[in-house]
Motif scaffolding. Structure first.
Motif, PDB file in Angstrom:
ATOM      1  N   ALA A 134      34.001  29.541  43.964  1.00  0.00           N
ATOM      2  CA  ALA A 134      35.105  30.172  44.697  1.00  0.00           C
ATOM      3  C   ALA A 134      34.729  31.570  45.194  1.00  0.00           C
ATOM      4  N   LEU A 135      33.957  32.296  44.406  1.00  0.00           N
ATOM      5  CA  LEU A 135      33.603  33.664  44.804  1.00  0.00           C
ATOM      6  C   LEU A 135      32.612  33.714  45.965  1.00  0.00           C
ATOM      7  N   THR A 136      32.045  32.563  46.323  1.00  0.00           N
ATOM      8  CA  THR A 136      31.198  32.544  47.517  1.00  0.00           C
ATOM      9  C   THR A 136      32.032  32.627  48.792  1.00  0.00           C
ATOM     10  N   GLN A 137      33.333  32.353  48.661  1.00  0.00           N
ATOM     11  CA  GLN A 137      34.220  32.331  49.819  1.00  0.00           C
ATOM     12  C   GLN A 137      35.295  33.421  49.791  1.00  0.00           C
ATOM     13  N   VAL A 138      35.349  34.200  48.720  1.00  0.00           N
ATOM     14  CA  VAL A 138      36.375  35.234  48.556  1.00  0.00           C
ATOM     15  C   VAL A 138      35.665  36.568  48.402  1.00  0.00           C
ATOM     16  N   ASP A 139      36.238  37.606  48.997  1.00  0.00           N
ATOM     17  CA  ASP A 139      35.672  38.940  48.809  1.00  0.00           C
ATOM     18  C   ASP A 139      35.617  39.268  47.323  1.00  0.00           C
ATOM     19  N   MET A 140      34.519  39.857  46.907  1.00  0.00           N
ATOM     20  CA  MET A 140      34.303  40.154  45.500  1.00  0.00           C
ATOM     21  C   MET A 140      35.398  41.062  44.929  1.00  0.00           C
ATOM     22  N   LYS A 141      35.966  41.917  45.770  1.00  0.00           N
ATOM     23  CA  LYS A 141      37.006  42.835  45.282  1.00  0.00           C
ATOM     24  C   LYS A 141      38.230  42.091  44.749  1.00  0.00           C
ATOM     25  N   TYR A 142      38.474  40.886  45.224  1.00  0.00           N
ATOM     26  CA  TYR A 142      39.622  40.123  44.751  1.00  0.00           C
ATOM     27  C   TYR A 142      39.347  39.417  43.422  1.00  0.00           C
ATOM     28  N   GLY A 143      38.096  39.119  43.135  1.00  0.00           N
ATOM     29  CA  GLY A 143      37.753  38.401  41.919  1.00  0.00           C
ATOM     30  C   GLY A 143      38.205  39.119  40.663  1.00  0.00           C
ATOM     31  N   SER A 144      37.911  40.393  40.560  1.00  0.00           N
ATOM     32  CA  SER A 144      38.288  41.129  39.348  1.00  0.00           C
ATOM     33  C   SER A 144      39.797  41.329  39.255  1.00  0.00           C
ATOM     34  N   ILE A 145      40.451  41.448  40.391  1.00  0.00           N
ATOM     35  CA  ILE A 145      41.905  41.620  40.399  1.00  0.00           C
ATOM     36  C   ILE A 145      42.589  40.331  39.944  1.00  0.00           C
ATOM     37  N   ILE A 146      42.137  39.215  40.472  1.00  0.00           N
ATOM     38  CA  ILE A 146      42.725  37.930  40.086  1.00  0.00           C
ATOM     39  C   ILE A 146      42.463  37.648  38.618  1.00  0.00           C
ATOM     40  N   ASP A 147      41.303  38.050  38.130  1.00  0.00           N
ATOM     41  CA  ASP A 147      40.948  37.814  36.729  1.00  0.00           C
ATOM     42  C   ASP A 147      41.909  38.507  35.763  1.00  0.00           C
ATOM     43  N   THR A 148      42.480  39.640  36.160  1.00  0.00           N
ATOM     44  CA  THR A 148      43.415  40.337  35.273  1.00  0.00           C
ATOM     45  C   THR A 148      44.700  39.544  35.060  1.00  0.00           C
ATOM     46  N   PHE A 149      44.956  38.577  35.928  1.00  0.00           N
ATOM     47  CA  PHE A 149      46.155  37.748  35.777  1.00  0.00           C
ATOM     48  C   PHE A 149      46.091  36.903  34.509  1.00  0.00           C
ATOM     49  N   SER A 150      44.906  36.779  33.910  1.00  0.00           N
ATOM     50  CA  SER A 150      44.789  36.007  32.667  1.00  0.00           C
ATOM     51  C   SER A 150      45.648  36.614  31.561  1.00  0.00           C
ATOM     52  N   TYR A 151      45.865  37.937  31.579  1.00  0.00           N
ATOM     53  CA  TYR A 151      46.734  38.571  30.580  1.00  0.00           C
ATOM     54  C   TYR A 151      48.164  38.042  30.686  1.00  0.00           C
ATOM     55  N   VAL A 152      48.608  37.811  31.899  1.00  0.00           N
ATOM     56  CA  VAL A 152      49.957  37.280  32.118  1.00  0.00           C
ATOM     57  C   VAL A 152      50.031  35.851  31.589  1.00  0.00           C
ATOM     58  N   PHE A 153      49.021  35.046  31.935  1.00  0.00           N
ATOM     59  CA  PHE A 153      48.994  33.664  31.447  1.00  0.00           C
ATOM     60  C   PHE A 153      48.922  33.611  29.926  1.00  0.00           C
ATOM     61  N   VAL A 154      48.122  34.479  29.317  1.00  0.00           N
ATOM     62  CA  VAL A 154      48.000  34.491  27.859  1.00  0.00           C
ATOM     63  C   VAL A 154      49.347  34.811  27.221  1.00  0.00           C
ATOM     64  N   MET A 155      50.063  35.788  27.775  1.00  0.00           N
ATOM     65  CA  MET A 155      51.366  36.138  27.210  1.00  0.00           C
ATOM     66  C   MET A 155      52.338  34.959  27.299  1.00  0.00           C
ATOM     67  N   ILE A 156      52.384  34.316  28.448  1.00  0.00           N
ATOM     68  CA  ILE A 156      53.307  33.192  28.636  1.00  0.00           C
ATOM     69  C   ILE A 156      52.925  32.009  27.743  1.00  0.00           C
TER      70      ILE A 156
END
Length: 111
Positions: A59-81
């Motif tokens: 997926a990161l071959t098609q998405v700007d690298m700057k979005y990868g780390s931002i999207i990855d932080t969403f794991s905290y939200v998923f973990v809480m839920i």
């Protein structure tokens, strides 16, 4: 949002799920220390981690690298839920505020 960013979000969800499997495994007692690592929860979690790694690499071959780390932080939200739903952990005021800040940051960053 393009389909590759969606793949990153899906990978983030599965990462959170595998972290819950590891947490469940850590909360159990085993008759021998080797079974702390050789049980279905740990093995499944690491298989999921490996799959997410491959998915993210693609997926990161098609998405700007700057979005990868931002999207990855969403794991905290998923973990809480997922912790609330699966492990029956309680939401605390601090957790909710922290996760709302994460969501707000993601939304602002992607605008």
């Amino acid at each position: 949002m393009n389909k590759y960013m969606l793949l990153l979000y899906i990978g983030t969800f599965f990462t959170a799920f595998s972290q819950l499997l590891l947490k469940q495994s850590a909360n159990r007692s085993y008759r021998h220390p080797v079974f702390e690592y050789l049980n279905w929860r740990v093995i499944t979690a690491y298989i999921i981690f490996s799959g997410v790694l491959l998915l993210n690499t693609y997926a990161l071959t098609q998405v700007d690298m700057k979005y990868g780390s931002i999207i990855d932080t969403f794991s905290y939200v998923f973990v809480m839920i997922l912790s609330c739903l699966i492990l029956k952990e309680k939401f605390t005021k601090g957790k909710v505020i922290g996760n709302l800040l994460i969501i707000a940051g993601i939304i602002l960053y992607q605008m």
